[in-house]
Design a protein around this motif. Structure first.
Motif, PDB file in Angstrom:
ATOM      1  N   GLU A  45       0.826  -1.198   0.000  1.00  0.00           N
ATOM      2  CA  GLU A  45       0.000   0.000   0.000  1.00  0.00           C
ATOM      3  C   GLU A  45       0.865   1.254   0.000  1.00  0.00           C
ATOM      4  OE1 GLU A  45      -4.260  -1.022   1.949  1.00  0.00           O
ATOM      5  OE2 GLU A  45      -2.615  -0.828   3.380  1.00  0.00           O
ATOM      6  N   THR A  46       0.314   2.307  -0.578  1.00  0.00           N
ATOM      7  CA  THR A  46       0.980   3.604  -0.621  1.00  0.00           C
ATOM      8  C   THR A  46       0.063   4.627   0.040  1.00  0.00           C
ATOM      9  OG1 THR A  46       0.006   4.267  -2.745  1.00  0.00           O
ATOM     10  CG2 THR A  46       2.049   2.964  -2.822  1.00  0.00           C
ATOM     11  N   TRP A  47       0.607   5.816   0.258  1.00  0.00           N
ATOM     12  CA  TRP A  47      -0.242   6.862   0.821  1.00  0.00           C
ATOM     13  C   TRP A  47      -1.368   7.220  -0.137  1.00  0.00           C
ATOM     14  CZ3 TRP A  47      -0.130   7.127   5.687  1.00  0.00           C
ATOM     15  CH2 TRP A  47       1.066   7.030   6.420  1.00  0.00           C
ATOM     16  N   ASP A  48      -1.108   7.119  -1.443  1.00  0.00           N
ATOM     17  CA  ASP A  48      -2.160   7.409  -2.424  1.00  0.00           C
ATOM     18  C   ASP A  48      -3.301   6.402  -2.327  1.00  0.00           C
ATOM     19  OD1 ASP A  48      -0.823   9.602  -3.349  1.00  0.00           O
ATOM     20  OD2 ASP A  48      -0.241   8.747  -5.275  1.00  0.00           O
ATOM     21  N   THR A  49      -2.963   5.107  -2.288  1.00  0.00           N
ATOM     22  CA  THR A  49      -4.021   4.092  -2.230  1.00  0.00           C
ATOM     23  C   THR A  49      -4.770   4.160  -0.910  1.00  0.00           C
ATOM     24  OG1 THR A  49      -2.497   2.380  -1.399  1.00  0.00           O
ATOM     25  CG2 THR A  49      -2.755   2.574  -3.793  1.00  0.00           C
ATOM     26  N   LEU A  50      -4.045   4.439   0.168  1.00  0.00           N
ATOM     27  CA  LEU A  50      -4.700   4.554   1.468  1.00  0.00           C
ATOM     28  C   LEU A  50      -5.635   5.765   1.505  1.00  0.00           C
ATOM     29  CD1 LEU A  50      -1.646   3.712   3.744  1.00  0.00           C
ATOM     30  CD2 LEU A  50      -3.786   2.409   3.636  1.00  0.00           C
ATOM     31  N   ALA A  51      -5.178   6.896   0.955  1.00  0.00           N
ATOM     32  CA  ALA A  51      -6.012   8.096   0.940  1.00  0.00           C
ATOM     33  C   ALA A  51      -7.258   7.880   0.089  1.00  0.00           C
ATOM     34  CB  ALA A  51      -5.216   9.288   0.422  1.00  0.00           C
ATOM     35  N   ALA A  52      -7.109   7.175  -1.023  1.00  0.00           N
ATOM     36  CA  ALA A  52      -8.265   6.903  -1.882  1.00  0.00           C
ATOM     37  C   ALA A  52      -9.308   6.080  -1.130  1.00  0.00           C
ATOM     38  CB  ALA A  52      -7.819   6.181  -3.149  1.00  0.00           C
ATOM     39  N   GLU A  53      -8.838   5.085  -0.375  1.00  0.00           N
ATOM     40  CA  GLU A  53      -9.760   4.208   0.346  1.00  0.00           C
ATOM     41  C   GLU A  53     -10.351   4.883   1.582  1.00  0.00           C
ATOM     42  OE1 GLU A  53      -9.543   0.323   3.270  1.00  0.00           O
ATOM     43  OE2 GLU A  53      -7.968   0.579   1.763  1.00  0.00           O
ATOM     44  N   LEU A  54      -9.518   5.584   2.324  1.00  0.00           N
ATOM     45  CA  LEU A  54      -9.932   6.070   3.637  1.00  0.00           C
ATOM     46  C   LEU A  54     -10.478   7.495   3.627  1.00  0.00           C
ATOM     47  CD1 LEU A  54      -6.872   4.694   5.649  1.00  0.00           C
ATOM     48  CD2 LEU A  54      -9.140   3.653   5.428  1.00  0.00           C
ATOM     49  N   LEU A  55     -10.003   8.315   2.683  1.00  0.00           N
ATOM     50  CA  LEU A  55     -10.407   9.724   2.665  1.00  0.00           C
ATOM     51  C   LEU A  55     -11.153  10.121   1.399  1.00  0.00           C
ATOM     52  CD1 LEU A  55      -7.197  11.375   4.189  1.00  0.00           C
ATOM     53  CD2 LEU A  55      -9.294  10.669   5.352  1.00  0.00           C
ATOM     54  N   GLY A  56     -11.279   9.180   0.461  1.00  0.00           N
ATOM     55  CA  GLY A  56     -12.098   9.456  -0.715  1.00  0.00           C
ATOM     56  C   GLY A  56     -11.371   9.927  -1.944  1.00  0.00           C
ATOM     57  N   SER A  57     -10.059  10.179  -1.852  1.00  0.00           N
ATOM     58  CA  SER A  57      -9.306  10.644  -3.021  1.00  0.00           C
ATOM     59  C   SER A  57      -7.812  10.444  -2.784  1.00  0.00           C
ATOM     60  CB  SER A  57      -9.579  12.115  -3.298  1.00  0.00           C
ATOM     61  OG  SER A  57      -8.682  12.614  -4.286  1.00  0.00           O
ATOM     62  N   PRO A  58      -7.087   9.931  -3.803  1.00  0.00           N
ATOM     63  CA  PRO A  58      -5.632   9.792  -3.652  1.00  0.00           C
ATOM     64  C   PRO A  58      -4.934  11.140  -3.503  1.00  0.00           C
ATOM     65  CG  PRO A  58      -6.293   9.389  -5.931  1.00  0.00           C
ATOM     66  CD  PRO A  58      -7.548   9.445  -5.120  1.00  0.00           C
ATOM     67  N   LYS A  59      -5.581  12.226  -3.956  1.00  0.00           N
ATOM     68  CA  LYS A  59      -4.985  13.559  -3.859  1.00  0.00           C
ATOM     69  C   LYS A  59      -4.946  14.066  -2.411  1.00  0.00           C
ATOM     70  CE  LYS A  59      -6.192  14.924  -8.581  1.00  0.00           C
ATOM     71  NZ  LYS A  59      -6.889  15.910  -9.419  1.00  0.00           N
ATOM     72  N   ARG A  60      -5.569  13.306  -1.511  1.00  0.00           N
ATOM     73  CA  ARG A  60      -5.549  13.695  -0.095  1.00  0.00           C
ATOM     74  C   ARG A  60      -4.440  12.971   0.669  1.00  0.00           C
ATOM     75  NH1 ARG A  60     -12.189  13.507   0.312  1.00  0.00           N
ATOM     76  NH2 ARG A  60     -12.518  15.538  -0.676  1.00  0.00           N
ATOM     77  N   SER A  61      -3.523  12.371  -0.072  1.00  0.00           N
ATOM     78  CA  SER A  61      -2.441  11.619   0.568  1.00  0.00           C
ATOM     79  C   SER A  61      -1.520  12.513   1.394  1.00  0.00           C
ATOM     80  CB  SER A  61      -1.620  10.872  -0.490  1.00  0.00           C
ATOM     81  OG  SER A  61      -1.030  11.784  -1.411  1.00  0.00           O
ATOM     82  N   ASP A  62      -1.435  13.807   1.026  1.00  0.00           N
ATOM     83  CA  ASP A  62      -0.568  14.693   1.805  1.00  0.00           C
ATOM     84  C   ASP A  62      -1.092  14.863   3.227  1.00  0.00           C
ATOM     85  OD1 ASP A  62      -2.786  16.016   0.844  1.00  0.00           O
ATOM     86  OD2 ASP A  62      -1.724  17.843   0.263  1.00  0.00           O
ATOM     87  N   VAL A  63      -2.405  15.029   3.364  1.00  0.00           N
ATOM     88  CA  VAL A  63      -2.999  15.168   4.696  1.00  0.00           C
ATOM     89  C   VAL A  63      -2.838  13.888   5.498  1.00  0.00           C
ATOM     90  CG1 VAL A  63      -5.186  15.435   5.942  1.00  0.00           C
ATOM     91  CG2 VAL A  63      -4.636  16.965   4.042  1.00  0.00           C
ATOM     92  N   LEU A  64      -3.091  12.746   4.857  1.00  0.00           N
ATOM     93  CA  LEU A  64      -2.999  11.465   5.561  1.00  0.00           C
ATOM     94  C   LEU A  64      -1.568  11.171   5.994  1.00  0.00           C
ATOM     95  CD1 LEU A  64      -4.398   8.896   6.514  1.00  0.00           C
ATOM     96  CD2 LEU A  64      -3.995   7.909   4.248  1.00  0.00           C
ATOM     97  N   SER A  65      -0.621  11.368   5.099  1.00  0.00           N
ATOM     98  CA  SER A  65       0.771  11.063   5.432  1.00  0.00           C
ATOM     99  C   SER A  65       1.307  11.998   6.504  1.00  0.00           C
ATOM    100  CB  SER A  65       1.649  11.128   4.183  1.00  0.00           C
ATOM    101  OG  SER A  65       1.622  12.418   3.587  1.00  0.00           O
ATOM    102  N   MET A  66       1.016  13.292   6.386  1.00  0.00           N
ATOM    103  CA  MET A  66       1.524  14.241   7.379  1.00  0.00           C
ATOM    104  C   MET A  66       0.892  14.019   8.750  1.00  0.00           C
ATOM    105  SD  MET A  66       2.157  17.843   5.350  1.00  0.00           S
ATOM    106  CE  MET A  66       0.569  17.919   4.523  1.00  0.00           C
ATOM    107  N   ALA A  67      -0.347  13.525   8.768  1.00  0.00           N
ATOM    108  CA  ALA A  67      -0.982  13.205  10.046  1.00  0.00           C
ATOM    109  C   ALA A  67      -0.259  12.067  10.749  1.00  0.00           C
ATOM    110  CB  ALA A  67      -2.443  12.830   9.828  1.00  0.00           C
ATOM    111  N   ASN A  68       0.497  11.300   9.963  1.00  0.00           N
ATOM    112  CA  ASN A  68       1.233  10.160  10.508  1.00  0.00           C
ATOM    113  C   ASN A  68       2.751  10.372  10.454  1.00  0.00           C
ATOM    114  OD1 ASN A  68      -0.815   7.857  11.125  1.00  0.00           O
ATOM    115  ND2 ASN A  68      -1.524   8.785   9.224  1.00  0.00           N
ATOM    116  N   ASP A  69       3.148  11.653  10.500  1.00  0.00           N
ATOM    117  CA  ASP A  69       4.564  12.027  10.567  1.00  0.00           C
ATOM    118  C   ASP A  69       5.371  11.481   9.393  1.00  0.00           C
ATOM    119  OD1 ASP A  69       4.090  13.269  13.080  1.00  0.00           O
ATOM    120  OD2 ASP A  69       4.229  11.322  14.056  1.00  0.00           O
ATOM    121  N   SER A  70       4.754  11.504   8.208  1.00  0.00           N
ATOM    122  CA  SER A  70       5.442  11.025   7.010  1.00  0.00           C
ATOM    123  C   SER A  70       5.210  12.029   5.888  1.00  0.00           C
ATOM    124  CB  SER A  70       4.935   9.630   6.625  1.00  0.00           C
ATOM    125  OG  SER A  70       5.666   9.109   5.534  1.00  0.00           O
ATOM    126  N   SER A  71       5.511  11.634   4.660  1.00  0.00           N
ATOM    127  CA  SER A  71       5.307  12.467   3.478  1.00  0.00           C
ATOM    128  C   SER A  71       4.705  11.610   2.377  1.00  0.00           C
ATOM    129  CB  SER A  71       6.637  13.061   3.002  1.00  0.00           C
ATOM    130  OG  SER A  71       7.222  13.870   4.014  1.00  0.00           O
TER     131      SER A  71
END
Length: 313
Positions: free
Chosen positions: A97-123
């Motif tokens: 899994e990548t931040w893009d795939t996780l954001a698509a599944e959990l937040l509704g869009s892969p373009k939200r991967s920045d918010v998801l990753s930064m919330a978890n101290d990553s990029s």
């Protein structure tokens, strides 16, 4: 003298951790409920509910937005009303899994991967660690007032008007001004719950799965903070201490795959130094299994470690 090999006795703490691992395998791989329900009592106010569950009365604005109380003309809450209380979700990262795939599944869009990753101290360009438990932001749906802008909404929920760009990007507005009827999603990444809040979340989502959620992330963060001490043990020749520390880490059974690999790599060196060949071979096998393409170069490894890893392969 070789370190004592643990027997088959499992302490209550170890049994509980094994139980948690089983729970995570069953329910931790999918997104858990990110809100729980509160039934209003006669003495409740939004401020008292916020203080009870968050420890902060100013969080009543989250309850207002989450339950569309503004849209009802500011009507007061009444006994028996069911309110949604926002909370963070948790998710265990699967292999590949990548931040893009996780954001698509959990937040509704892969373009939200920045918010998801930064919330978890990553990029977003980094790969999330397999087995790591991540937090999932709560998507707060806000119905703007007539005079609202992204700046006022950012200030209201983040306390920082400069974060308006986050809302613009998250909602794919591309600089467009808010229009009547627009709904703005505000990703909340900091929702600390009080003990009462955690208990209510468990009762709402199901006690078993809820108990597993969040504990794994806490253990992984604690181990990450302690890993430098393990490296220092090896660097300074404190091999017995390294074995004790490393086996304690592994006993938690809740580490991410990279963490497990790093611990086994350090145990390999400690066991070789202590001439515990069997344990060293097993440690090398676990390290290599979790580290594809690991270097077995004589430049990086001693002849004794190379010999042990030769047997492990």
């Amino acid at each position: 003298m070789a370190p004592h090999r643990p027997g088959h006795y499992a302490s209550p703490d170890m049994k509980r951790r094994s139980w948690l691992v089983g729970l995570l395998a069953f329910c931790g791989l999918t997104q858990q409920a990110q809100a729980f329900t509160h039934v209003v009592t006669e003495k409740d106010t939004l401020a008292s509910i916020a203080e009870r569950y968050y420890g902060r009365i100013q969080f009543e604005k989250l309850l207002v937005a989450a339950n569309d109380l503004d849209a009802r003309g500011g009507s007061p809450i009444v006994r028996g009303m069911r309110l949604e209380v926002p909370a963070l979700g948790h998710r265990v990262v699967r292999q590949g899994e990548t931040w893009d795939t996780l954001a698509a599944e959990l937040l509704g869009s892969p373009k939200r991967s920045d918010v998801l990753s930064m919330a978890n101290d990553s990029s977003p360009w980094l790969t999330p660690e397999e087995g790591a438990e991540i937090i999932v932001p709560f998507n707060l749906r806000v119905l703007p007032d007539t005079n609202d802008t992204l700046i006022t909404i950012a200030y209201r929920f983040y306390g920082d008007m400069n974060r308006a760009w986050v809302l613009d990007r998250y909602n794919a507005l591309n600089g467009r001004k808010l229009q009547p009827g627009d709904a703005v999603l505000v990703p909340l990444t900091e929702l600390p719950l009080t003990d009462a809040g955690r208990q209510a979340a468990r009762a709402s989502a199901g006690a078993a799965c809820s108990e597993a959620q969040g504990e794994t992330r806490s253990v992984q963060k604690k181990v990450a903070q302690e890993l430098p001490a393990l490296l220092a043990d090896i660097r300074n020749g404190r091999y017995v201490d390294a074995v004790a520390r490393g086996t304690r880490f592994l006993a938690s059974a809740e580490l991410s795959e990279p963490q497990v690999a790093l611990v086994h790599r350090q145990l390999l060196e400690a066991y070789v130094a202590l001439e515990a060949t069997g344990l060293a071979t097993a440690a090398c096998a676990e390290w290599l299994k979790r580290t594809p393409g690991a270097s077995l170069s004589p430049v990086d490894l001693s002849p004794k470690i190379l010999a042990v890893c030769g047997r492990a392969q």
